[in-house]
Enzyme design. Structure first.
Site, PDB file in Angstrom:
ATOM      1  CE1 TYR A   6      -2.008  -7.396  -1.895  1.00 19.94           C
ATOM      2  CE2 TYR A   6      -2.561  -6.145  -3.868  1.00 19.94           C
ATOM      3  CZ  TYR A   6      -2.264  -7.348  -3.257  1.00 19.94           C
ATOM      4  OH  TYR A   6      -2.222  -8.494  -4.011  1.00 19.94           O
ATOM      5  CG  HIS A  28      -5.906 -11.578  -0.894  1.00 16.57           C
ATOM      6  ND1 HIS A  28      -5.547 -10.292  -0.561  1.00 16.57           N
ATOM      7  CD2 HIS A  28      -4.867 -12.069  -1.602  1.00 16.57           C
ATOM      8  CE1 HIS A  28      -4.347 -10.026  -1.044  1.00 16.57           C
ATOM      9  NE2 HIS A  28      -3.906 -11.100  -1.668  1.00 16.57           N
TER      10      HIS A  28
END
Length: 274
Positions: free
Chosen positions: A48, A106
């Protein structure tokens, strides 16, 4: 606030603040504000590019670190043992903390050594750098392999889940093995609130359609949600979703919506049916 706990160390508020795609001062301001409003669960990831911004908000907040559940994730191209360790060290430095409360892989890797990656994930937990560990975006077959063949003490799985995408087999398995399921994109990027069924239920209870969509998830055993919100109004509305009084008929109507609308499926995504 309602919390989810598991036998492998997880203790997580059911509503968290999702931070993607916020970066920089926007992210810092949103996280700082959320903490002031009562959020105690913040979700971020190396991919992110906002862990430093989240860390800045944590430093500026009056809320003690030990009261905040912090989740981060390692990207799929850093799953070799040395790379995964370095990824978490980089995350801890950016976040300004000596541990995270939940550390996820992730996405599944490509041409990777699954066993070594899971071994490293478990070691980081055992060393105290992550209070609990989990995986994100793993299809059921791969999750089963990690739990049953590799014996990993996972506490959670994070996947896309909302009123327009079903995850019942994965949810059933998570419950059987004491895993929390965190629903990302829980509003289907606005699509859930556009459904007439959900709008009608919201009107019936005098609440927002987005609150109905969130409460449908929160009413399910073992499910947490991490909607992204930057404005004070939306952050407060999402927190208040916990108080929406859905009845059995409401839940049945939402359950009857088509459950095949996946919003997130990048080119490196796994075979969701595997």
């Amino acid at each position: 606030m309602h919390r989810l706990t598991t036998r492998h160390g997880l203790d997580m508020p059911a509503i968290g603040l999702g931070t993607w795609p916020m970066t920089g001062e926007q992210c810092t301001s949103a996280v700082r504000q959320a903490l002031a409003l009562g959020y105690r669960h913040i979700d971020t990831a190396t991919a992110y590019n906002n862990e430093d911004a989240v860390g800045q908000a944590l430093r500026e907040s009056d809320v003690p670190r030990e009261q905040i559940h912090l989740t981060t994730k390692v990207w799929w191209d850093r799953l070799a043992p040395t790379a995964m360790r370095q990824s978490l060290e980089d995350s801890l430095r950016a976040l300004g903390t000596d541990h995270v409360d939940l550390f996820h892989i992730h996405w599944p890797g490509q041409d990777w050594d699954l066993a070594r990656s899971i071994e490293t994930l478990v070691a980081l937990r055992d060393e105290g750098k992550a209070r609990a560990i989990g995986v994100a975006n793993f299809p059921l077959g791969l999750l089963r392999q990690v739990i049953e063949e590799l014996g990993a003490p996972l506490s959670a799985i994070q996947v896309e889940y909302h009123a327009l995408l079903g995850q019942q087999p994965l949810l059933d398995y998570a419950r059987q093995h004491d895993l929390a399921l965190t629903a990302y994109t829980p509003l289907a990027r606005g699509r859930a609130a556009e459904q007439q069924v959900i709008r009608d239920i919201a009107a019936k209870h005098g609440v927002l359609p987005s609150q109905v969509a969130l409460k449908w998830l929160l009413d399910q055993d073992g499910v947490a949600v991490i909607p992204k919100a930057s404005s004070r109004e939306n952050q407060l509305a999402n927190l208040a979703a916990l108080d929406v009084p859905l009845d059995a008929q409401d839940r049945a109507l939402i359950a009857g919506l088509p459950k095949d609308q996946r919003v997130v499926s990048p080119e490196f995504a796994p075979d969701w049916n595997s």
